[in-house]
Write a protein that holds these residues in place. Sequence first.
Motif, mmCIF file in Angstrom:
data_model
loop_
_atom_site.group_PDB
_atom_site.id
_atom_site.type_symbol
_atom_site.label_atom_id
_atom_site.label_comp_id
_atom_site.label_asym_id
_atom_site.label_seq_id
_atom_site.Cartn_x
_atom_site.Cartn_y
_atom_site.Cartn_z
ATOM 1 N N ILE A 84 0.852 -1.197 0.000
ATOM 2 C CA ILE A 84 0.000 0.000 0.000
ATOM 3 C C ILE A 84 0.883 1.241 0.000
ATOM 4 O O ILE A 84 0.636 2.196 -0.739
ATOM 5 C CB ILE A 84 -0.973 -0.017 1.195
ATOM 6 N N LEU A 85 1.895 1.269 0.829
ATOM 7 C CA LEU A 85 2.788 2.419 0.881
ATOM 8 C C LEU A 85 3.527 2.584 -0.458
ATOM 9 O O LEU A 85 3.724 3.709 -0.945
ATOM 10 C CB LEU A 85 3.798 2.278 2.023
ATOM 11 N N TYR A 86 3.914 1.526 -1.024
ATOM 12 C CA TYR A 86 4.616 1.579 -2.315
ATOM 13 C C TYR A 86 3.708 2.186 -3.390
ATOM 14 O O TYR A 86 4.144 3.041 -4.160
ATOM 15 C CB TYR A 86 5.097 0.187 -2.699
ATOM 16 N N PHE A 87 2.440 1.691 -3.445
ATOM 17 C CA PHE A 87 1.515 2.222 -4.465
ATOM 18 C C PHE A 87 1.108 3.659 -4.155
ATOM 19 O O PHE A 87 0.866 4.436 -5.079
ATOM 20 C CB PHE A 87 0.297 1.329 -4.629
ATOM 21 N N LYS A 88 1.023 4.036 -2.937
ATOM 22 C CA LYS A 88 0.633 5.389 -2.582
ATOM 23 C C LYS A 88 1.782 6.343 -2.852
ATOM 24 O O LYS A 88 1.540 7.472 -3.315
ATOM 25 C CB LYS A 88 0.246 5.448 -1.122
ATOM 26 N N LEU A 89 2.931 6.011 -2.599
ATOM 27 C CA LEU A 89 4.072 6.893 -2.779
ATOM 28 C C LEU A 89 4.496 6.944 -4.251
ATOM 29 O O LEU A 89 4.971 7.962 -4.743
ATOM 30 C CB LEU A 89 5.256 6.420 -1.923
ATOM 31 N N THR A 90 4.279 5.951 -4.948
ATOM 32 C CA THR A 90 4.656 5.947 -6.355
ATOM 33 C C THR A 90 3.549 6.563 -7.189
ATOM 34 O O THR A 90 3.778 7.013 -8.289
ATOM 35 C CB THR A 90 4.958 4.528 -6.865
ATOM 36 N N HIS A 91 2.420 6.762 -6.890
ATOM 37 C CA HIS A 91 1.327 7.340 -7.677
ATOM 38 C C HIS A 91 0.862 8.566 -7.087
ATOM 39 O O HIS A 91 0.573 9.186 -6.342
ATOM 40 C CB HIS A 91 0.143 6.424 -7.797
#
Length: 147
Positions: free
Chosen positions: A140-147
Amino acid sequence: FFWSLVTQDKLEKNVKEINGTKWHNYSSNEIYLYTGAIIQASADQRGRLLMSSERLNQSSDRIRESRRTMLETEELGVSILQDLHQQRQSLLHAHGTLHGVDDNISRSKKILTNMSRRMSRNKWIIGSIIAILIVAIILILYFKLTH
């Protein structure tokens, strides 16, 4: 009683012997000595009879004392046997109780073994859930920070 009959028979025999004797052939000293010997023999027999009676009485007393001791010993033996019977009953009861306790311990051991298995399984399940949540948070953190 027997000794008195023997003594009486001897005395009667001696009296008949004295009566049948011609006294004129004996001096008065000889007659006196003869009758004195008869009286002395009778006294000796009485003495032996008294000693025998005394020994018989002593033996009777010893027998009575032995019987009393035997009865006391028998009473003591009966008392000991009763105590042993009570102790046997106590031991049998304790054995039964311990057998029941042993069964309970066996059941408790099985229950504790099952609980230990469940605890290990639950640890693995919780560990897996934590691992999945950490992976989910990272995603979730990866997708939130990357988008």
